[in-house]
Design a protein around this motif. Structure first.
Motif, short mmCIF file in Angstrom:
data_model
loop_
_atom_site.label_atom_id
_atom_site.label_comp_id
_atom_site.label_asym_id
_atom_site.label_seq_id
_atom_site.Cartn_x
_atom_site.Cartn_y
_atom_site.Cartn_z
N ARG A 203 0.83 -1.21 0.00
CA ARG A 203 0.00 0.00 0.00
C ARG A 203 0.86 1.26 0.00
NH1 ARG A 203 -5.70 0.11 1.25
NH2 ARG A 203 -6.53 -2.01 1.31
N ARG A 204 1.83 1.33 0.89
CA ARG A 204 2.68 2.52 0.92
C ARG A 204 3.58 2.55 -0.31
NH1 ARG A 204 4.20 6.81 3.59
NH2 ARG A 204 2.60 6.52 5.17
N GLY A 205 3.97 1.39 -0.80
CA GLY A 205 4.79 1.33 -2.00
C GLY A 205 4.04 1.83 -3.22
N LEU A 206 2.77 1.48 -3.33
CA LEU A 206 1.96 1.96 -4.45
C LEU A 206 1.81 3.48 -4.38
CD1 LEU A 206 0.39 1.04 -6.92
CD2 LEU A 206 -1.60 0.67 -5.45
N TYR A 207 1.59 3.98 -3.20
CA TYR A 207 1.54 5.44 -3.00
C TYR A 207 2.85 6.09 -3.44
CZ TYR A 207 2.28 9.71 -0.25
OH TYR A 207 2.62 10.98 0.16
N THR A 208 3.97 5.49 -3.07
CA THR A 208 5.28 6.03 -3.43
C THR A 208 5.49 5.99 -4.95
OG1 THR A 208 6.18 5.30 -1.31
CG2 THR A 208 7.76 5.81 -3.05
N ALA A 237 7.60 -4.34 8.39
CA ALA A 237 9.04 -4.27 8.14
C ALA A 237 9.82 -4.99 9.22
CB ALA A 237 9.48 -2.81 8.02
N ARG A 238 9.42 -4.78 10.46
CA ARG A 238 10.10 -5.46 11.57
C ARG A 238 9.92 -6.98 11.45
NH1 ARG A 238 7.27 -1.26 14.38
NH2 ARG A 238 8.66 0.45 14.97
N GLU A 239 8.69 -7.41 11.16
CA GLU A 239 8.40 -8.84 11.04
C GLU A 239 9.11 -9.44 9.85
OE1 GLU A 239 6.76 -12.72 10.99
OE2 GLU A 239 7.25 -11.28 12.56
N GLY A 240 9.15 -8.75 8.74
CA GLY A 240 9.80 -9.28 7.54
C GLY A 240 11.28 -9.52 7.75
N GLN A 241 11.94 -8.57 8.40
CA GLN A 241 13.37 -8.72 8.66
C GLN A 241 13.67 -9.80 9.71
OE1 GLN A 241 15.40 -4.62 8.64
NE2 GLN A 241 13.21 -4.12 8.58
N LEU A 242 12.78 -9.88 10.71
CA LEU A 242 12.94 -10.93 11.73
C LEU A 242 12.74 -12.31 11.10
CD1 LEU A 242 13.34 -11.72 14.71
CD2 LEU A 242 10.85 -11.47 15.01
N ALA A 243 11.72 -12.44 10.25
CA ALA A 243 11.47 -13.71 9.58
C ALA A 243 12.64 -14.11 8.69
CB ALA A 243 10.18 -13.62 8.76
N GLY A 254 -0.08 -6.22 8.18
CA GLY A 254 -0.54 -5.12 7.35
C GLY A 254 -0.45 -3.77 8.04
N SER A 255 0.28 -3.72 9.16
CA SER A 255 0.39 -2.46 9.90
C SER A 255 1.84 -2.03 9.97
CB SER A 255 -0.16 -2.63 11.31
OG SER A 255 0.57 -3.61 12.03
#
Length: 255
Positions: A203-208, A237-243, A254-255
């Motif tokens: 969502r934020r990427g599409l906005y960007t 972002a935190r979860e993605g990097q931790l995973a 999604g938050s």
């Protein structure tokens, strides 16, 4: 919603289907309003991850304005904002990916519906064209969403000659993402690649992506410098990097 636009939520994907096969799925005020409402709904609902726009049947995605009514270009010029233009504005500000499922002829204003989407998958039998010059008008509004998709010489020929091109030609010039004989299988493949990614990043990427498109280099760099910091602050972002560090699939919120 009007019967002229069918709306169905399938899991996390909102499907908006033009239901005017007797008019080759030509646009009407109800279709334009329904598409606007559906896109606005998706942008406001974090549970909706994508919107698919298509037409009923196999003959036409959308034939553009309904010339049979004789009122296709009878605008109320006291109103500064017209129906199709407002739909294109709504799509431009959407923060949920829009995908065109081009099941048949994509002509005139239908090209605007396809081009306003972020991605497009087409049947190998689909055709694409801007035939407005054949009836004495011009594809003016759709230029706003088409001009950055295809090379200028290709756009000039489409607009000035009014002749259609094939799905393979449309793929070659970058008008669409994929052509397939099994349209729904290819659509499902594309959705699967989208839906397993971070909802917050998408969502934020599409906005960007939409915001930087019209920016000169230095302005784009200043804007994206701030955006990357905001991306990093999200829970996704935190979860993605931790995973990644834990060598497991991420659990997106999604938050």
């Amino acid at each position: 919603m009007s019967d002229e636009l069918l709306t169905e939520l399938r899991g996390a994907v909102l499907h908006l289907t033009i239901n005017r096969p007797e008019r080759r799925n030509a646009m009407s005020p109800a279709v334009l309003q329904g598409l606007r409402d559906g896109i606005a709904r998706a942008s406001a609902d974090a549970a909706i991850r994508a919107v698919v726009i298509t037409g009923v049947g196999e003959q036409a995605f959308c034939a553009g304005a309904d010339l049979a009514t004789g009122k296709s270009f009878a605008f109320d010029y006291a109103q500064p904002y017209q129906g199709l233009a407002e739909l294109l504005r709504t799509a431009r500000h959407a923060t949920v990916p829009l995908i065109a499922r081009v099941n048949g002829a994509c002509m005139a204003g239908g090209m605007g519906l396809m081009a306003m989407c972020d991605m497009a998958v087409a049947s190998d039998k689909a055709i694409f064209g801007l035939p407005e010059v054949k009836v004495g008008v011009f594809p003016a509004q759709v230029l706003a969403v088409l001009q950055n998709l295809v090379p200028r010489r290709v756009l000039n020929e489409l607009c000035l000659c009014g002749e259609p091109i094939s799905a393979q030609d449309a793929l070659q010039v970058g008008l669409i993402n994929h052509v397939a004989d099994d349209l729904d299988a290819k659509l499902d493949w594309l959705l699967a690649r989208l839906l397993n990614k971070s909802p917050a990043a998408v969502r934020r990427g599409l906005y960007t992506l939409k915001t930087v498109e019209a920016m000169p280099f230095e302005q784009a760099m200043a804007f994206t410098e701030s955006q990357i910091g905001l991306f990093a602050l999200t829970n996704d972002a935190r979860e993605g990097q931790l995973a990644f560090r834990e060598k497991r699939a991420p659990n997106w919120t999604g938050s």
